[in-house]
Design a protein around this motif. Structure first.
Motif, mmCIF file in Angstrom:
data_model
loop_
_atom_site.group_PDB
_atom_site.id
_atom_site.type_symbol
_atom_site.label_atom_id
_atom_site.label_comp_id
_atom_site.label_asym_id
_atom_site.label_seq_id
_atom_site.Cartn_x
_atom_site.Cartn_y
_atom_site.Cartn_z
ATOM 1 N N ASN A 50 6.401 -1.470 -10.188
ATOM 2 C CA ASN A 50 4.945 -1.431 -10.209
ATOM 3 C C ASN A 50 4.363 -2.820 -9.987
ATOM 4 O O ASN A 50 3.338 -2.986 -9.325
ATOM 5 C CB ASN A 50 4.458 -0.862 -11.548
ATOM 6 C CG ASN A 50 3.216 -0.028 -11.383
ATOM 7 O OD1 ASN A 50 2.883 0.398 -10.288
ATOM 8 N ND2 ASN A 50 2.506 0.189 -12.462
ATOM 9 N N ARG A 51 5.036 -3.840 -10.548
ATOM 10 C CA ARG A 51 4.574 -5.210 -10.303
ATOM 11 C C ARG A 51 4.795 -5.616 -8.842
ATOM 12 O O ARG A 51 3.999 -6.359 -8.265
ATOM 13 C CB ARG A 51 5.301 -6.176 -11.235
ATOM 14 C CG ARG A 51 4.814 -6.086 -12.687
ATOM 15 C CD ARG A 51 5.337 -7.253 -13.504
ATOM 16 N NE ARG A 51 6.788 -7.162 -13.691
ATOM 17 C CZ ARG A 51 7.356 -6.562 -14.725
ATOM 18 N NH1 ARG A 51 6.608 -5.989 -15.652
ATOM 19 N NH2 ARG A 51 8.667 -6.529 -14.841
ATOM 20 N N ILE A 52 5.883 -5.133 -8.258
ATOM 21 C CA ILE A 52 6.147 -5.427 -6.847
ATOM 22 C C ILE A 52 5.063 -4.816 -5.959
ATOM 23 O O ILE A 52 4.635 -5.407 -4.971
ATOM 24 C CB ILE A 52 7.532 -4.894 -6.442
ATOM 25 C CG1 ILE A 52 8.625 -5.731 -7.117
ATOM 26 C CG2 ILE A 52 7.724 -4.924 -4.922
ATOM 27 C CD1 ILE A 52 10.016 -5.199 -6.893
ATOM 28 N N LEU A 53 4.594 -3.624 -6.326
ATOM 29 C CA LEU A 53 3.614 -2.911 -5.510
ATOM 30 C C LEU A 53 2.183 -3.195 -5.918
ATOM 31 O O LEU A 53 1.259 -2.607 -5.353
ATOM 32 C CB LEU A 53 3.870 -1.395 -5.611
ATOM 33 C CG LEU A 53 5.265 -0.916 -5.215
ATOM 34 C CD1 LEU A 53 5.363 0.582 -5.331
ATOM 35 C CD2 LEU A 53 5.614 -1.363 -3.798
ATOM 36 N N ASP A 54 1.965 -4.084 -6.892
ATOM 37 C CA ASP A 54 0.614 -4.380 -7.374
ATOM 38 C C ASP A 54 -0.106 -5.259 -6.355
ATOM 39 O O ASP A 54 0.269 -6.407 -6.126
ATOM 40 C CB ASP A 54 0.681 -5.095 -8.730
ATOM 41 C CG ASP A 54 -0.697 -5.282 -9.341
ATOM 42 O OD1 ASP A 54 -1.678 -4.773 -8.764
ATOM 43 O OD2 ASP A 54 -0.791 -5.924 -10.393
ATOM 44 N N VAL A 55 -1.155 -4.724 -5.738
ATOM 45 C CA VAL A 55 -1.870 -5.460 -4.698
ATOM 46 C C VAL A 55 -2.671 -6.630 -5.282
ATOM 47 O O VAL A 55 -2.997 -7.581 -4.577
ATOM 48 C CB VAL A 55 -2.799 -4.494 -3.932
ATOM 49 C CG1 VAL A 55 -3.952 -4.029 -4.824
ATOM 50 C CG2 VAL A 55 -3.333 -5.133 -2.666
ATOM 51 N N LYS A 56 -2.975 -6.578 -6.582
ATOM 52 C CA LYS A 56 -3.746 -7.654 -7.202
ATOM 53 C C LYS A 56 -2.878 -8.858 -7.551
ATOM 54 O O LYS A 56 -3.414 -9.931 -7.821
ATOM 55 C CB LYS A 56 -4.446 -7.128 -8.460
ATOM 56 C CG LYS A 56 -5.457 -6.018 -8.186
ATOM 57 C CD LYS A 56 -6.118 -5.543 -9.474
ATOM 58 C CE LYS A 56 -7.112 -4.429 -9.203
ATOM 59 N NZ LYS A 56 -7.747 -3.944 -10.448
ATOM 60 N N HIS A 57 -1.566 -8.677 -7.559
ATOM 61 C CA HIS A 57 -0.659 -9.778 -7.888
ATOM 62 C C HIS A 57 -0.439 -10.624 -6.636
ATOM 63 O O HIS A 57 -0.057 -10.120 -5.578
ATOM 64 C CB HIS A 57 0.672 -9.233 -8.405
ATOM 65 C CG HIS A 57 1.477 -10.247 -9.161
ATOM 66 N ND1 HIS A 57 2.099 -11.292 -8.533
ATOM 67 C CD2 HIS A 57 1.734 -10.385 -10.489
ATOM 68 C CE1 HIS A 57 2.736 -12.027 -9.432
ATOM 69 N NE2 HIS A 57 2.514 -11.499 -10.635
ATOM 70 N N SER A 58 -0.660 -11.935 -6.744
ATOM 71 C CA SER A 58 -0.619 -12.805 -5.565
ATOM 72 C C SER A 58 0.776 -12.915 -4.950
ATOM 73 O O SER A 58 0.909 -13.197 -3.758
ATOM 74 C CB SER A 58 -1.135 -14.205 -5.930
ATOM 75 O OG SER A 58 -0.331 -14.772 -6.960
ATOM 76 N N GLU A 59 1.843 -12.695 -5.740
ATOM 77 C CA GLU A 59 3.207 -12.843 -5.233
ATOM 78 C C GLU A 59 3.913 -11.501 -5.047
ATOM 79 O O GLU A 59 5.134 -11.464 -4.898
ATOM 80 C CB GLU A 59 4.010 -13.718 -6.199
ATOM 81 C CG GLU A 59 3.467 -15.134 -6.330
ATOM 82 C CD GLU A 59 4.303 -15.988 -7.265
ATOM 83 O OE1 GLU A 59 5.265 -15.452 -7.834
ATOM 84 O OE2 GLU A 59 3.988 -17.178 -7.428
ATOM 85 N N SER A 60 3.187 -10.405 -5.080
ATOM 86 C CA SER A 60 3.810 -9.092 -4.903
ATOM 87 C C SER A 60 4.097 -8.830 -3.429
ATOM 88 O O SER A 60 3.543 -9.474 -2.532
ATOM 89 C CB SER A 60 2.889 -7.996 -5.449
ATOM 90 O OG SER A 60 1.711 -7.908 -4.668
ATOM 91 N N VAL A 61 4.992 -7.871 -3.181
ATOM 92 C CA VAL A 61 5.346 -7.511 -1.807
ATOM 93 C C VAL A 61 4.130 -6.943 -1.081
ATOM 94 O O VAL A 61 3.869 -7.260 0.089
ATOM 95 C CB VAL A 61 6.509 -6.497 -1.808
ATOM 96 C CG1 VAL A 61 6.783 -6.002 -0.393
ATOM 97 C CG2 VAL A 61 7.763 -7.137 -2.385
ATOM 98 N N THR A 62 3.343 -6.103 -1.776
ATOM 99 C CA THR A 62 2.170 -5.498 -1.153
ATOM 100 C C THR A 62 1.155 -6.553 -0.749
ATOM 101 O O THR A 62 0.564 -6.493 0.335
ATOM 102 C CB THR A 62 1.524 -4.495 -2.124
ATOM 103 O OG1 THR A 62 2.502 -3.552 -2.542
ATOM 104 C CG2 THR A 62 0.383 -3.757 -1.453
ATOM 105 N N SER A 63 0.939 -7.547 -1.621
ATOM 106 C CA SER A 63 0.004 -8.619 -1.287
ATOM 107 C C SER A 63 0.499 -9.420 -0.083
ATOM 108 O O SER A 63 -0.292 -9.797 0.794
ATOM 109 C CB SER A 63 -0.176 -9.535 -2.503
ATOM 110 O OG SER A 63 -1.027 -10.611 -2.206
ATOM 111 N N THR A 64 1.803 -9.672 -0.014
ATOM 112 C CA THR A 64 2.361 -10.399 1.131
ATOM 113 C C THR A 64 2.208 -9.601 2.426
ATOM 114 O O THR A 64 1.881 -10.155 3.484
ATOM 115 C CB THR A 64 3.845 -10.705 0.872
ATOM 116 O OG1 THR A 64 3.978 -11.435 -0.350
ATOM 117 C CG2 THR A 64 4.433 -11.522 2.014
ATOM 118 N N ILE A 65 2.424 -8.299 2.339
ATOM 119 C CA ILE A 65 2.277 -7.446 3.525
ATOM 120 C C ILE A 65 0.834 -7.473 4.028
ATOM 121 O O ILE A 65 0.570 -7.510 5.240
ATOM 122 C CB ILE A 65 2.720 -6.005 3.199
ATOM 123 C CG1 ILE A 65 4.245 -5.964 3.008
ATOM 124 C CG2 ILE A 65 2.296 -5.035 4.289
ATOM 125 C CD1 ILE A 65 4.768 -4.622 2.591
#
Length: 272
Positions: A50-65
């Protein structure tokens, strides 16, 4: 990216199936083991993913994508080479689809899988504690499970409230009805009438001044709404508008406002 999304989907579906089996307890698993499994899945898989997919987290995979997709979106318009633009277009499309797939998996984790595991863990803890209590019920004092109490279905002062309610209808009050005539302005903007006057006076060197003087012929005080209704003639397509070169302006006063407007020259448009 495609392999990563496929891996997330496979693990999510597999964990969802195992969680449902654990909920139904087809294999007759002990309550303690069910608690351990549910806790393990939550702490070591669902919460990290869930942390990996969290768009609000600056270092998450979703944010990087999302960052890479914005970069690809800008770069796909910068190159004259069609081949490079097509490659950036493919990358941008794949990133958008990847982000959509990951968000869908995140919703499955949050809305379905996590509540199911929490329910398993909570129910199992309650049942485990209840079994331990039944094994030694006199180990500690317990609160009374059923405590008798007496309540009334109506308020104590209900009699007085009902009497007060009916007493308000026992006296007849005198009601007087008066016709209140409200005066209002019956002026209706006649577009054709004023358009004809404008055509007769063209060319008009000061359009807004002309509108103001036309209204002064009928009214001592100029209402703002009437003034702007007449100014709407300016938007007709058969008029040619010329703006002042020296920035000349005219100051007008209405019932509610003081307006500063440019002196516009209006004349008929040349028909081809």
């Amino acid at each position: 990216m495609r392999e990563f999304v496929d891996l997330v989907e496979r693990n999510t579906f597999r964990l969802l199936a195992e969680t449902r089996d654990l909920k139904s307890n087809l294999e007759r698993i002990d309550y303690r083991e069910k608690v351990h499994k549910a806790s393990f899945w939550i702490e070591y898989y669902i919460l990290p993913l869930n942390r990996i997919l969290d768009v609000k987290h600056s270092e998450s995979v979703t944010s990087t994508i999302i960052d890479v997709s914005e970069y690809a979106n800008r770069r796909r318009l910068d190159f004259e080479d069609e081949t490079i633009r097509v490659e950036f277009e493919k990358l941008y499309t794949q990133l958008i689809q990847t982000n959509t797939d990951l968000l869908r998996q995140s919703k499955v984790l949050v809305n379905e899988l996590l509540p199911l595991l929490e329910r398993i863990r909570t129910e199992s803890l309650i049942l485990t504690g209840w079994i331990e209590f039944l094994r030694n019920p006199y180990k500690m004092d317990t609160p009374p499970l059923l405590k008798g109490s007496r309540t009334m279905v109506y308020a104590k002062d209900m009699l007085f409230k009902v009497r007060e309610f009916f007493e308000q209808f026992s006296t007849n009050e005198v009601i007087t009805l008066e016709d209140n005539v409200v005066e209002f302005d019956k002026w209706i903007f006649d577009r054709n009438h004023f358009k004809g006057k404008l055509e007769q006076n063209m060319p008009v060197n000061d359009f807004f001044g002309w509108c103001y003087k036309e209204l002064q012929k009928d009214f001592t005080e100029i209402d703002t709404d009437k003034f702007f209704a007449l100014c709407g003639l300016l938007f007709d397509s058969d008029l040619l508008i010329e703006f002042p070169k020296k920035g000349e302006r005219i100051n007008l006063t209405t019932t509610t406002s003081k307006i500063s407007l440019p002196k516009l020259k209006v004349e008929p448009a040349v028909k081809l």
